[in-house]
Design an enzyme around this catalytic site. Structure first.
Site, PDB file in Angstrom:
ATOM      1  N   LYS A  34       4.768 -17.395  38.625  1.00  0.00           N
ATOM      2  CA  LYS A  34       5.432 -17.634  39.912  1.00  0.00           C
ATOM      3  C   LYS A  34       6.605 -16.670  40.093  1.00  0.00           C
ATOM      4  O   LYS A  34       6.746 -16.020  41.120  1.00  0.00           O
ATOM      5  CB  LYS A  34       5.955 -19.078  39.998  1.00  0.00           C
ATOM      6  CG  LYS A  34       4.868 -20.129  39.983  1.00  0.00           C
ATOM      7  CD  LYS A  34       5.440 -21.524  40.150  1.00  0.00           C
ATOM      8  CE  LYS A  34       6.348 -21.959  39.010  1.00  0.00           C
ATOM      9  NZ  LYS A  34       5.666 -22.054  37.708  1.00  0.00           N
ATOM     10  N   THR A  35       7.441 -16.620  39.065  1.00  0.00           N
ATOM     11  CA  THR A  35       8.618 -15.759  39.159  1.00  0.00           C
ATOM     12  C   THR A  35       8.188 -14.291  39.232  1.00  0.00           C
ATOM     13  O   THR A  35       8.726 -13.510  40.012  1.00  0.00           O
ATOM     14  CB  THR A  35       9.555 -16.023  37.963  1.00  0.00           C
ATOM     15  OG1 THR A  35       9.880 -17.414  37.953  1.00  0.00           O
ATOM     16  CG2 THR A  35      10.825 -15.222  38.072  1.00  0.00           C
ATOM     17  N   ASP A 214      13.154 -19.383  44.222  1.00  0.00           N
ATOM     18  CA  ASP A 214      12.481 -19.709  42.959  1.00  0.00           C
ATOM     19  C   ASP A 214      12.882 -21.135  42.558  1.00  0.00           C
ATOM     20  O   ASP A 214      13.935 -21.620  42.981  1.00  0.00           O
ATOM     21  CB  ASP A 214      12.929 -18.712  41.870  1.00  0.00           C
ATOM     22  CG  ASP A 214      11.968 -18.695  40.684  1.00  0.00           C
ATOM     23  OD1 ASP A 214      10.929 -19.385  40.719  1.00  0.00           O
ATOM     24  OD2 ASP A 214      12.262 -17.977  39.697  1.00  0.00           O
ATOM     25  N   GLU A 215      12.062 -21.800  41.771  1.00  0.00           N
ATOM     26  CA  GLU A 215      12.373 -23.145  41.263  1.00  0.00           C
ATOM     27  C   GLU A 215      12.677 -24.120  42.410  1.00  0.00           C
ATOM     28  O   GLU A 215      13.646 -24.879  42.366  1.00  0.00           O
ATOM     29  CB  GLU A 215      13.578 -23.110  40.302  1.00  0.00           C
ATOM     30  CG  GLU A 215      13.478 -22.085  39.179  1.00  0.00           C
ATOM     31  CD  GLU A 215      12.774 -22.592  37.943  1.00  0.00           C
ATOM     32  OE1 GLU A 215      12.233 -23.714  37.977  1.00  0.00           O
ATOM     33  OE2 GLU A 215      12.750 -21.853  36.949  1.00  0.00           O
ATOM     34  N   GLN A 245       7.723 -29.675  36.938  1.00  0.00           N
ATOM     35  CA  GLN A 245       8.945 -29.205  36.278  1.00  0.00           C
ATOM     36  C   GLN A 245      10.201 -29.636  37.026  1.00  0.00           C
ATOM     37  O   GLN A 245      11.261 -29.025  36.862  1.00  0.00           O
ATOM     38  CB  GLN A 245       8.926 -27.686  36.152  1.00  0.00           C
ATOM     39  CG  GLN A 245       7.871 -27.175  35.192  1.00  0.00           C
ATOM     40  CD  GLN A 245       7.971 -25.675  35.004  1.00  0.00           C
ATOM     41  OE1 GLN A 245       8.912 -25.179  34.390  1.00  0.00           O
ATOM     42  NE2 GLN A 245       7.020 -24.941  35.541  1.00  0.00           N
ATOM     43  N   ARG A 591       7.876 -23.481  27.291  1.00  0.00           N
ATOM     44  CA  ARG A 591       8.730 -22.305  27.089  1.00  0.00           C
ATOM     45  C   ARG A 591       8.172 -21.438  25.967  1.00  0.00           C
ATOM     46  O   ARG A 591       8.572 -20.307  25.784  1.00  0.00           O
ATOM     47  CB  ARG A 591      10.186 -22.697  26.709  1.00  0.00           C
ATOM     48  CG  ARG A 591      10.970 -23.529  27.701  1.00  0.00           C
ATOM     49  CD  ARG A 591      11.000 -22.955  29.055  1.00  0.00           C
ATOM     50  NE  ARG A 591       9.992 -23.584  29.881  1.00  0.00           N
ATOM     51  CZ  ARG A 591       9.503 -23.047  30.995  1.00  0.00           C
ATOM     52  NH1 ARG A 591       9.918 -21.881  31.425  1.00  0.00           N
ATOM     53  NH2 ARG A 591       8.574 -23.662  31.700  1.00  0.00           N
TER      54      ARG A 591
HETATM   55  P1  ATP Z   1       7.967 -21.097  34.915  1.00  0.00           P
HETATM   56  O1  ATP Z   1       7.247 -22.181  35.646  1.00  0.00           O
HETATM   57  O2  ATP Z   1       8.201 -21.454  33.502  1.00  0.00           O
HETATM   58  O3  ATP Z   1       9.158 -20.605  35.645  1.00  0.00           O
HETATM   59  P2  ATP Z   1       6.471 -18.870  36.000  1.00  0.00           P
HETATM   60  O4  ATP Z   1       5.316 -19.453  36.714  1.00  0.00           O
HETATM   61  O5  ATP Z   1       7.622 -18.443  36.799  1.00  0.00           O
HETATM   62  O6  ATP Z   1       6.904 -19.867  34.840  1.00  0.00           O
HETATM   63  P3  ATP Z   1       6.560 -16.230  34.893  1.00  0.00           P
HETATM   64  O7  ATP Z   1       7.799 -16.392  34.115  1.00  0.00           O
HETATM   65  O8  ATP Z   1       6.593 -15.459  36.149  1.00  0.00           O
HETATM   66  O9  ATP Z   1       5.907 -17.668  35.154  1.00  0.00           O
HETATM   67  O10 ATP Z   1       5.418 -15.608  33.996  1.00  0.00           O
HETATM   68  C1  ATP Z   1       5.153 -16.092  32.685  1.00  0.00           C
HETATM   69  C2  ATP Z   1       4.716 -14.961  31.784  1.00  0.00           C
HETATM   70  O11 ATP Z   1       3.418 -14.519  32.149  1.00  0.00           O
HETATM   71  C3  ATP Z   1       5.608 -13.752  31.876  1.00  0.00           C
HETATM   72  O12 ATP Z   1       5.743 -13.187  30.586  1.00  0.00           O
HETATM   73  C4  ATP Z   1       4.849 -12.833  32.811  1.00  0.00           C
HETATM   74  O13 ATP Z   1       5.165 -11.479  32.582  1.00  0.00           O
HETATM   75  C5  ATP Z   1       3.408 -13.118  32.434  1.00  0.00           C
HETATM   76  N1  ATP Z   1       2.471 -12.907  33.549  1.00  0.00           N
HETATM   77  C6  ATP Z   1       2.505 -13.470  34.754  1.00  0.00           C
HETATM   78  N2  ATP Z   1       1.470 -13.052  35.524  1.00  0.00           N
HETATM   79  C7  ATP Z   1       0.746 -12.200  34.764  1.00  0.00           C
HETATM   80  C8  ATP Z   1      -0.461 -11.435  34.980  1.00  0.00           C
HETATM   81  N3  ATP Z   1      -1.114 -11.462  36.128  1.00  0.00           N
HETATM   82  N4  ATP Z   1      -0.895 -10.692  33.947  1.00  0.00           N
HETATM   83  C9  ATP Z   1      -0.240 -10.658  32.781  1.00  0.00           C
HETATM   84  N5  ATP Z   1       0.882 -11.341  32.512  1.00  0.00           N
HETATM   85  C10 ATP Z   1       1.374 -12.112  33.495  1.00  0.00           C
HETATM   86 MG    MG Z   2       9.642 -19.046  36.809  1.00  0.00          MG
END
Ligand code: ATP
Ligand code: MG
Length: 684
Positions: A34-35, A214-215, A245, A591
């Site tokens: 997402k981030t 975000d969040e 979350q 995490r």
């Molecule tokens: P959270 O809910 O914990 O905030 P998130 O959904 O924001 O998580 P991110 O932190 O953006 O997730 O991504 C998690 C990990 O996955 C990061 O290390 C990111 O670089 C990797 N990632 C995300 N999308 C891809 C992708 N399409 N290919 C490879 N790696 C990815």
């Molecule tokens: Mg995130």
């Protein structure tokens, strides 16, 4: 146009990142990118020529904002960006807004922001009876639900709440008079200004054509309202979040914001991301199992993209010292293997649990960083106790005396202490000695009759305690509490649970110190901890320790979660919400990237004594403990693993076969082959 950076996204992420006009909700589980998606979207918008200064991205923490900015800039040619996009927390945005528009409220923009400590001090000058932390949290609640003092008065049923509303009114008057703003004002005042001035709302909305959050699951009603104002002239709001979350319910965050998003913003496009890129399949599997126990959820799919990985370990220890030892052992091994300390983190639900860890880390000389929270010895309640103990061992310590003279409250105000301070400077006598030597009558002429009496009693108590300390160190802490009721002063206070937890930790630690070192005294103890807090310096190469709340959005290759005991995690009872606790569990587990270790103990120092504890239900709910007693094998074995046997020493596994809970291993010990069950060896 070079948009190669889009290639690092999967198809759904790409759709989201390239969505330009209209509201967008990215709803997805942990680690699904997402981030990363909104960071890429920010870069994408700039790359297609959208004016960066018209993009506003709001994050939950400063750290998240900095990281996002760095990542977005790395994707584009940042030298071509003249006016950078605004990327900050809600509070920072509020501050910037107020700097420009405070005059709308007939106030100068030279206001000063006060922190929580200042806030407490101000509230103390207004009212000395009601516990300050209660006032702080109630006033914060009023502000976040847009309740003015007069409305709060009308709404108040109980006398206590009428008093609080009165204090709220005085507090607001004080802030206004001195042109101060508190943290809540940073959200509230911009909203009030935009509410009042429709034209300004339009202008502001036109200025920020593209808004991202975000969040989003952790925003509250006021933040939602503020966002609505910012979207007065358009609908270009993109939010990302995960209902699983949502962990700030206790602070007024409302999951409604996500659930109602599509109703509140018309023609919302919803994108779901279903692949997790962060954690090994094994870790993900356990996190998913845990969250499935919640009823109140939208229900999302989250599929792993990584390999199976190592099993999740569960550590069972008799107490916190053993727990700390095991974790330190593991970390030492990881670091010896070349792992950087910054890839390692330890999480806990209750802040008090960091004390034994900090202590162990200091002793082992491992650098650590306590994120989002104060170091144990910097916490107000611990500083108070240290001040008391300093005063007990040293009469000349005016600073400590002033710190504790009114803790818990006994009606001694700042003016009185200032007078005594002046007298101490004039006479070159410590305040303590003045209070001891002056007759009650003499003292009355300086501080008034009532204060004179109170201070005399205070000094006499300190002297009694000194005698007690001579007599019996083990009885001393009980006498201290009997005399001053310090711990009890946090009864029925909103953050009292944490504070009393810290106090109990500290008392437990002192008792331990006296047991281990019968010949040493309180002064030795104070010296020891003074050194300890000196050592805990910030370094980049450090293991991170933090509460689960502070860990949101972050990821670590190697993760430890401690304190998985009923009562500590989940917190049970008064005002706690088991589903929110479980979401915290889900946040914690997700995490981890490569390895995850969960730990529980049979007993901890708690509420001044050693409490026997039961392991957390989350262990079985996440499928880590089968039945109620057996713990799943801590690790699995395969050919090539290095193991250590108490008698035969080091050896290498030649063959591994599952045998019940164990593995039957054929091990080569320096040329000698032996068949041994895995419970008799330790994996290196
Ligand atoms: P959270 O809910 O914990 O905030 P998130 O959904 O924001 O998580 P991110 O932190 O953006 O997730 O991504 C998690 C990990 O996955 C990061 O290390 C990111 O670089 C990797 N990632 C995300 N999308 C891809 C992708 N399409 N290919 C490879 N790696 C990815
Ligand atoms: Mg995130």
């Amino acid at each position: 146009m070079s948009e190669n950076f889009l290639n690092s996204l999967n198809e759904s992420q790409k759709i989201a990142a390239q969505h330009i006009d209209g509201s967008l909700l990215i709803l997805a589980g942990a680690g699904s990118g997402k981030t990363k998606t909104i960071t890429t979207r920010l870069a994408y918008l700039i790359s297609i020529g959208i004016d960066p200064s018209s993009i506003l991205t709001l994050t939950f923490t400063n750290k998240a904002a900095t990281e996002m900015r760095e990542r977005a800039y790395a994707m584009i040619d940042s030298s071509s960006v003249n006016t950078p996009p605004l990327l900050c927390t809600f509070h920072k945005f509020g501050l910037l807004f107020l700097k420009f528009h405070m005059s709308e409220l007939n106030r100068k923009n030279s206001f000063i922001i006060i922190d929580n400590d200042d806030k407490k001090r101000i509230l103390k000058t207004i009212d000395k009876e009601i516990t300050t932390s209660l006032l702080v949290s109630e006033i914060s609640k009023y502000k976040n639900t847009l309740l003015t003092p007069s409305e709060a008065k009308i709404a108040a049923q109980l006398k206590l709440y009428q008093q609080i509303a009165d204090i709220y009114e005085k507090y607001e008057a004080y802030l206004l008079k001195n042109n101060l703003v508190d943290f809540d004002d940073l959200l509230l005042l911009p909203y009030l200004i935009l509410e009042k001035n429709e034209e300004l709302a339009k202008q502001t909305s036109q200025r920020y054509q593209f808004i991202m959050v975000d969040e989003y699951q952790d925003t509250n009603e006021l933040q939602y309202k503020l966002l609505r104002k910012l979207c007065t002239t358009h609908n270009n709001l993109c939010v990302v979040g995960d209902d699983d979350q949502s962990i700030y319910g206790w602070r007024g965050a409302t999951i409604k914001n996500i659930l109602n998003f599509a109703d509140n913003f018309k023609d919302t496009k919803i994108v779901k991301l279903e692949e997790n890129y962060r954690s090994t399949d094994t870790i993900l599997e356990h996190a998913n199992q845990l969250i499935e126990h919640n009823r109140d959820r939208l229900g999302k799919k989250l599929i792993g993209t990584r390999e199976k990985g190592e099993s999740v370990k569960v550590y069972e220890s008799s107490d916190e010292n053993e727990e700390t030892r095991k974790i330190i052992d593991d970390i030492t091994k990881l670091v010896a293997r070349g792992e950087s300390a910054r890839n390692i983190a330890i999480l806990f639900r209750v802040n008090a649990l960091s004390r034994s860890l900090e202590e162990g880390f200091n002793r082992a000389g491992i650098n650590y960083r306590l994120i989002g929270g104060m170091k144990f010895y910097e916490r107000a309640e611990i500083k108070d106790l240290i001040a008391y103990f300093r005063l007990l061992t040293n009469s000349t310590d005016n600073f400590s005396l002033k710190r504790v003279a009114n803790k818990p409250k006994r009606g001694i105000g700042k003016t009185t202490l200032d007078k005594l301070d002046d007298l101490s400077n004039e006479t070159k006598k410590p305040i303590f000695n003045i209070l001891e030597e002056y007759s009650p009558e003499e003292l009355s002429t300086i501080v008034g009759k009532k204060n004179s009496r109170t201070l005399k009693v205070f000094i006499a108590s300190i002297m009694d305690l000194r005698d007690m300390l001579e007599e019996s160190k083990m009885r001393f802490l009980d006498s201290f509490e009997e005399t001053f009721d310090y711990r009890a002063s946090f009864d029925n206070v909103p953050d009292g649970f944490d504070r009393q937890g810290n106090i109990d930790e500290f008392y437990g630690y002192i008792r331990d110190f006296f047991i281990q070192n019968p010949h040493l005294n309180l002064e030795d103890f104070l010296n020891e901890i003074a050194l300890e807090s000196e050592q805990s310096e910030l370094t980049d190469q450090a293991v991170s320790m933090m509460s689960i709340h502070s860990s949101k959005g972050l990821e670590y290759k190697h993760l430890f979660v401690i304190g998985l005991e009923e009562g500590f995690f989940p917190i049970i009872g008064d005002g706690s919400d088991i589903e929110e606790e479980r979401r915290l569990g889900y946040v914690a587990l997700t995490r981890a990237m490569d390895t995850l270790t969960l730990s529980f103990v049979h007993s901890r120092f708690y509420k001044g004594k050693r409490a026997t504890l039961l392991k957390s239900r989350f262990l079985s709910e996440s499928g880590l403990i089968k039945g109620s007693l057996t713990i799943e094998k801590q690790s699995s074995y395969k050919k090539g693993d290095l193991v250590q046997h108490k008698i035969f020493g080091m050896g290498r596994v030649q063959k591994a076969e599952k045998a019940g809970k164990d593995f039957k291993l054929t091990i080569n010990f320096g040329g000698q082959r032996r068949d041994i069950l895995s419970s008799f060896v330790e994996k290196i």
